[in-house]
Design a protein around this motif. Structure first.
Motif: not given
Length: 218
Positions: A47, A42, A30, A26, A65
């Motif tokens: 993600i 994003t 990301a 992840l 995030k």
């Protein structure tokens, strides 16, 4: 001939490794997306989709995030504090800080590479520096790290950090030099670990002359 019964995997062993792989995947997904298409552009869904997990799974590992953006940076900061704690007690405070930087940079590439490619980490640093929302987070985190460093330095020297200003003054100066070096590196052509290490050490070497020397050439 009797067959032996397989021993069960250590409690949490396979499960924990799988969770760690998902966690690291992840982070990598990301940061790749942030550096390619921008942090603001994003989404968490993108993600999660890149790792083939649900949004709910993402939030099991990261609050948002911002959290995933600074996950590796948090690891780097923790390593720095550990190195500073381990410096010989006889070292002067600034010497201990300088040696901590040198030692930390020597091994940080391997530590980062255990999670994401070092090149991606360096790209992420530049992305953060060019994203106003993340710069604000970086400054907040830097202030928190500086306080931890100041308290650590004070403890090494047997001082009360709230009564003696020297630990905070020293750490503020040191951190300012680190940020200045990082800023110059972030707009340079060489984005390698060696480049930022060399630049950082060069800037630290100029602390004494900058404070005590005469800057005038005539």
């Amino acid at each position: 001939m009797a067959t032996s019964t397989p021993h069960p995997a250590p409690a949490g062993g396979l499960r924990e490794r799988k969770k760690q792989r998902t966690h690291d995947a992840l982070i990598r997904a990301a940061l790749e997306l942030f550096t390619e298409q921008g942090y603001e552009a994003t989404t968490v869904d993108e993600i999660a989709e890149a790792v083939d997990v649900s949004q709910r799974t993402f939030f099991r590992y990261f609050a948002n995030k911002e959290d995933v953006t600074f996950a590796v940076q948090g690891m780097v900061e923790a390593r720095f504090l550990d190195e500073l704690s381990a410096r010989p007690a006889a070292e002067a405070p600034l010497t201990a800080l300088r040696h901590t930087v040198a030692v930390a940079w020597d091994g940080i590439g391997t530590a980062i590479a255990s999670v994401i490619p070092v090149e991606l980490y360096m790209r992420t640093y530049r992305m953060i520096e060019s994203t106003p929302a993340l710069v604000a987070v970086l400054l907040r985190r830097s202030a928190e790290l500086e306080e931890q460093m100041a308290r650590l330095v004070a403890r090494r020297e047997g001082l009360d950090v709230d009564a003696d200003p020297r630990p905070r003054v020293l750490v503020a100066m040191f951190s300012g030099v680190m940020r200045a070096a990082g800023k110059v590196w972030s707009v340079g052509e060489d984005c390698s670990v060696d480049a930022i290490r060399e630049l950082t050490m060069s800037y630290l070497d100029h602390i004494g002359p900058a404070i005590e020397g005469n800057w005038r050439t005539r």
